[in-house]
Scaffold this active site. Structure first.
Site, PDB file in Angstrom:
ATOM      1  NE  ARG A 134       3.679   7.238   7.551  1.00  0.00           N
ATOM      2  CZ  ARG A 134       3.370   8.317   6.872  1.00  0.00           C
ATOM      3  NH1 ARG A 134       2.986   9.410   7.486  1.00  0.00           N
ATOM      4  NH2 ARG A 134       3.430   8.335   5.551  1.00  0.00           N
TER       5      ARG A 134
ATOM      6  CG  ASP B 105       2.567   4.874   4.957  1.00  0.00           C
ATOM      7  OD1 ASP B 105       3.583   5.350   5.504  1.00  0.00           O
ATOM      8  OD2 ASP B 105       2.091   5.320   3.900  1.00  0.00           O
TER       9      ASP B 105
ATOM     10  N   GLY C 288      -0.355  13.472   4.395  1.00  0.00           N
ATOM     11  CA  GLY C 288       0.924  12.834   4.681  1.00  0.00           C
ATOM     12  C   GLY C 288       0.957  12.113   6.004  1.00  0.00           C
TER      13      GLY C 288
ATOM     14  CG  ASN D 254      -5.288  10.952  -3.557  1.00  0.00           C
ATOM     15  OD1 ASN D 254      -4.577  10.003  -3.864  1.00  0.00           O
ATOM     16  ND2 ASN D 254      -6.451  10.811  -2.948  1.00  0.00           N
ATOM     17  CE  LYS D 255       0.753   7.096  -0.696  1.00  0.00           C
ATOM     18  NZ  LYS D 255       1.712   6.789   0.355  1.00  0.00           N
TER      19      LYS D 255
END
Length: 459
Positions: free
Chosen positions: A44, A191, A144, A234-235
């Site tokens: 998305r 998400d 993202g 990378n969160k």
């Protein structure tokens, strides 16, 4: 539950058959049998509403054509067997009853395990099937565009169908939002909700607690261009994302101490505080200005305000990977959240009303959003800021970072007639001066329209 609320089962679209056939051939090569079905979940792009879903506020994303596809066959012996078509990702096998998801290194297969574990815990069945799968993805990682959540959703779909269970797309979205936390990401659910409930040709306004979605019709002359800065972050591998979640929680709790009749221990989100006070978003912004100081708060200062020990603060407010953080920017984070929530409301109203200058109004809101993400939430990146400016200089009426930030992608709104010139200008202005990035430009820069949501496909 009405059938149309469940993820649909569809024939493979003609223009996608070649890709599905390649995945099927890989499945046969590895497992010596044909897959029983395919699962698909899209990535998305969030048009506006960044870092506010976990604060209780609405967001406005759309699904893209990029996706995760799994070719799947149920395994009655309870084994999970995973192979990725990209050889850089290692294969993985585990018994469905022996899944352990650690939070140390966020390997790709752990996101698959999150989806499986979430479905397992929801149904609490004594008899479990596993599944064999070949996984193929076109959503770039750490960009993202929600590759990780698409992987979780696709995995949950596969576990659901392998065991012949059913649940609505909305229920599934809530399960997937919770189970991604097994790997340590404290997201808010946007998400997963857009991946599972998207409608082709429309964006979605997504509200939370409980999950609700509304289709949003974008202006007919609006086109969107996604640009990957190619700065990866990378969160789940760093504390930056979860630190922001905690800063928002602490901002809500510290603000709550300034209000009579509000018990701060009962407040977890900035949105909850607004509901409790029955204030408008403008009134909440005024409250932030009058009650919080712009300078960062030390951990000791927060403890003194809340009247807790550092150990109690861990219990009431912090997360496992933020216990070491000793400075919190409460004013800036709360200002971003309340102003961004207001921009989402304005964006939806413009789409509903469709004034003649809708494109320009939406673009201005996107520009304001990026400035707030950059300056107040500190989640942008120098490459993102450059890509935004290059996009605006080449015809975009609005441009902003999208996704968690600290790298990843921008999304730009442009008049549909100017898409080609925008693409050419950004290639020349951003990618060509950087040869290492230019080699990937065809994957990194693309125009997109709102895509459809997750589904099963007939093998």
């Amino acid at each position: 539950m009405a059938q149309d609320k469940n993820p649909p089962t569809l024939p493979i679209p003609e223009d996608k058959k070649e890709r599905f056939e390649k995945i099927k051939a890989k499945f046969i090569e590895i497992y010596g049998e044909e897959p029983k079905f395919f699962s698909r979940a899209p990535g998305r792009v969030n048009l506006i509403g960044e870092h506010i879903d976990y604060c209780g506020y609405s967001v406005l994303p759309m699904a893209v054509e990029l996706d995760i596809i799994m070719a799947v066959s149920p395994d009655t012996q309870g084994q999970i067997s995973l192979v990725n078509t990209d050889p850089q990702y290692q294969s993985y096998n585990v018994d469905v009853n022996q899944i352990v998801i650690t939070k140390d290194v966020p390997h790709w297969y752990k996101y698959v395990l999150c989806g499986i574990q979430g479905i397992k815990e929801h149904f609490q069945s004594d008899t479990l099937r596993g599944f064999k799968a070949v996984v193929d993805g076109t959503v770039p990682r750490s960009a993202g565009l929600s590759s990780s959540s698409a992987l979780v959703c696709c995995s949950a779909l596969s576990m659901l169908k392998a065991n012949e269970w059913t649940m609505s797309k909305e229920q599934l979205a809530e399960v997937c939002a919770k189970c991604e936390r097994f790997i340590g990401t404290e997201g808010g659910g946007m998400d997963q909700a857009i991946s599972l409930t998207a409608v082709a040709g429309k964006a979605k306004l997504i509200e939370f607690n409980p999950l609700r979605t509304q289709d949003v019709l974008l202006p007919p002359n609006a086109a969107f261009v996604v640009g990957n800065s190619l700065a990866e972050m990378n969160k789940a591998a760093t504390p930056q994302f979860n630190t922001r979640v905690v800063e928002c929680r602490l901002a809500a709790q510290v603000l709550a101490t300034s209000q009579e009749g509000v018990k701060w221990r009962e407040i977890r989100r900035l949105g909850e505080l607004q509901e409790k006070l029955v204030y408008t978003l403008d009134e909440m912004l005024n409250l932030v200005t009058s009650k919080l100081h712009p300078e960062p708060y030390t951990k000791q200062e927060v403890c003194e305000i809340l009247e807790v020990t550092p150990e109690e603060l861990v219990e009431t407010s912090l997360s496992a990977n933020t216990t070491h953080v000793d400075s919190f920017s409460l004013y800036n984070r709360a200002t971003h959240v309340y102003s961004e929530a207001k921009r989402v409301v304005q964006f939806k109203a413009i789409c509903d009303q469709q004034p003649g200058n809708a494109l320009e109004q939406l673009g201005e809101l996107m520009n304001q959003s990026h400035a707030s993400c950059r300056d107040m939430y500190d989640c942008s990146h120098p490459d993102l800021d450059t890509l935004v400016e290059v996009s605006k200089a080449n015809g975009a009426v609005g441009s902003r970072m999208t996704g968690a930030g600290w790298g990843g992608c921008t999304v730009s709104i442009v008049n549909a007639e100017k898409v080609s010139s925008l693409l050419a200008g950004v290639k020349a202005g951003y990618y060509q001066p950087n040869p290492d990035k230019f080699s990937k430009v065809d994957e990194a820069l693309f125009a997109t329209t709102p895509g459809g949501g997750a589904a099963f496909y007939i093998a």
